[in-house]
Design an enzyme around this catalytic site. Structure first.
Site, PDB file in Angstrom:
ATOM      1  N   HIS A 150      36.218  20.277  14.484  1.00  0.00           N
ATOM      2  CA  HIS A 150      36.180  20.028  12.988  1.00  0.00           C
ATOM      3  C   HIS A 150      35.989  21.378  12.149  1.00  0.00           C
ATOM      4  O   HIS A 150      36.439  21.384  11.128  1.00  0.00           O
ATOM      5  CB  HIS A 150      35.148  18.796  12.654  1.00  0.00           C
ATOM      6  CG  HIS A 150      35.572  17.496  13.417  1.00  0.00           C
ATOM      7  ND1 HIS A 150      35.411  17.025  14.589  1.00  0.00           N
ATOM      8  CD2 HIS A 150      36.285  16.477  12.646  1.00  0.00           C
ATOM      9  CE1 HIS A 150      35.765  15.908  14.715  1.00  0.00           C
ATOM     10  NE2 HIS A 150      36.552  15.523  13.500  1.00  0.00           N
ATOM     11  N   ASP A 201      45.339  16.024  18.202  1.00  0.00           N
ATOM     12  CA  ASP A 201      44.379  15.738  17.390  1.00  0.00           C
ATOM     13  C   ASP A 201      44.394  16.135  15.873  1.00  0.00           C
ATOM     14  O   ASP A 201      45.797  16.451  15.641  1.00  0.00           O
ATOM     15  CB  ASP A 201      42.879  16.516  17.740  1.00  0.00           C
ATOM     16  CG  ASP A 201      41.595  15.617  17.472  1.00  0.00           C
ATOM     17  OD1 ASP A 201      41.703  14.730  16.561  1.00  0.00           O
ATOM     18  OD2 ASP A 201      40.559  15.953  18.032  1.00  0.00           O
TER      19      ASP A 201
END
Length: 326
Positions: A165, A237
């Site tokens: 992230h 993702d």
């Protein structure tokens, strides 16, 4: 709630699905109406029904809160296959009641070092056999109950300590080691006909020194589709995560995704990136015959799974949401 921006994504940008986060979710009735409105607008526009996805792993990553059933501890707290089946059966029934048809679960990463692994709080554990057994139970139960399961994060991120992230992790582990451990749960999921597999945003230096898995033809097309023989849905993702957003522009990402036979590109935040991605897909499919052929294969896979799981986008189950306890 359903709004003009969401309508634009469906009727103009032709998105194949949406993913819901906590900010999109209120009471069960509100969520049920939102999903019904999404599918209703798709039908009105003569579009195929949409994938409506959610991250419902239990524990740390669970978008649905009470009165939905909560599973404290998530995957690490499941003791055995019976626990895993109970979790998946209850989750599938509750998702079906509100109109969600895809669960971004299970996590098949192996947290080899629980003290350091970025996935320690989300993985089934450090033992490949346990991860495989419990993960396959979740896959089979979700899909038996009509929910598309998505195994993640191929080819495994349990060895990494940097959170993708934030930025792009690099993993130097050699292929032989990965094949003897990290890949085992994913190989089993392929054999179990898991509906979807999500690629990680990790750069595996021994597999592809140039591109992270989510943008890698060697990993998505060569390893997953070629060596493992997977013909289900392959997806990235979230392309808004730091591992990608800090290093690659969206048009480069789309070209890499199309070239790698990846079916679904996840962009999980409202931004001009979604329109830019749509434009780049259209341009590539128009200008490049090879990418156009790959695009046709991706479309065929997407429609195959929509036909098998989405039942025309119709809502299923009773209109009243029952409160359950685990």
């Amino acid at each position: 709630d359903f709004n003009s921006e969401l309508a634009h994504l469906i009727d103009t940008l032709n998105v194949g699905g949406v993913i819901l986060f906590a900010a999109n979710i209120g009471a069960p009735g509100q969520l049920q109406q939102l999903c019904a409105d999404i599918q209703g607008h798709a039908r009105a526009c003569r579009r195929p029904p949409l994938f409506i996805a959610i991250d419902q792993e239990g524990g740390q990553v669970a978008r649905l809160k009470k009165p939905f059933t909560e599973f404290p501890g998530g995957s690490p707290a499941l003791r055995d296959e019976a626990d895993a089946e109970s979790f998946a059966a209850i989750t599938a029934r509750e998702l079906t009641l509100v109109g969600v048809n895809m669960d971004m679960a299970p996590v098949l990463d192996i947290a080899f070092d629980p003290a350091e692994s970025v996935m320690a709080g989300r993985a089934f554990g450090a033992d490949p056999d346990r991860v495989t057994r419990l993960g396959l139970t979740v896959v089979r139960t979700l899909q038996r109950e009509g929910i598309l399961a998505v195994a993640k994060h191929f080819p495994g991120i349990g060895r990494t300590t940097l959170d993708s992230h934030r930025d792009l992790p690099r993993l130097a582990t050699d292929y032989a080691t990965l094949a003897a451990s990290d890949l085992l749960p994913f190989k089993a999921a392929v054999q179990a006909d898991v509906a979807g597999i999500m690629l990680s945003h990790i750069l595996y230096q021994d597999l592809d020194p140039d591109w992270p898995a989510s943008l890698s033809s060697r990993i998505a097309d060569g390893l997953l589709r070629g060596e493992l023989g997977y013909d289900g849905l392959v997806m990235t993702d979230d392309l808004d995560m730091g591992a990608i957003a800090r290093h690659y522009d969206i048009r480069t990402c789309i070209r890499r995704i199309l070239a790698a036979d990846i079916d679904l590109a996840l962009i999980c935040h409202k931004s001009p990136k979604i329109a830019a991605a749509h434009e780049e897909i259209a341009r590539c499919l128009h200008d490049d015959p090879d990418l156009a052929a790959r695009g046709e294969r991706c479309l065929a896979r997407i429609l195959r799974f929509k036909s098998a799981y989405l039942s025309g986008g119709e809502m299923q189950g009773p209109s009243r949401f029952p409160v359950r306890s685990f």
